[in-house]
Design a protein around this motif. Structure first.
Motif: not given
Length: 70
Positions: A19, A28-29, A32, A36
């Protein structure tokens, strides 16, 4: 459980490095969000291993209670 937690922690560190090198944007999101999920899984497995997970009525998931009556 120790092996599963170890594998998840390794996956988290690899994903974190990936990342860092990514440009901002949808990939990228998405990565991410995946990280999580991995972190939440680590927390859940760690809590389960310590015996801190509350299980109601023999179910192994944390669904809310069903409404009773009208």
């Amino acid at each position: 459980m120790v092996e599963a937690i170890s594998i998840l922690r390794h996956s988290e560190s690899v994903l974190a490095k990936k990342i860092k090198g990514m440009k901002d944007g949808i990939p990228k999101y998405a990565a991410s969000e995946k990280m999580t999920e991995i972190r939440e899984a680590i927390k859940l497995l760690t809590a389960y291993e310590k015996g801190n997970v509350i299980v109601k009525d023999g179910w192994s998931n944390a669904w809310p209670e069903m409404p009773v009556g009208h």
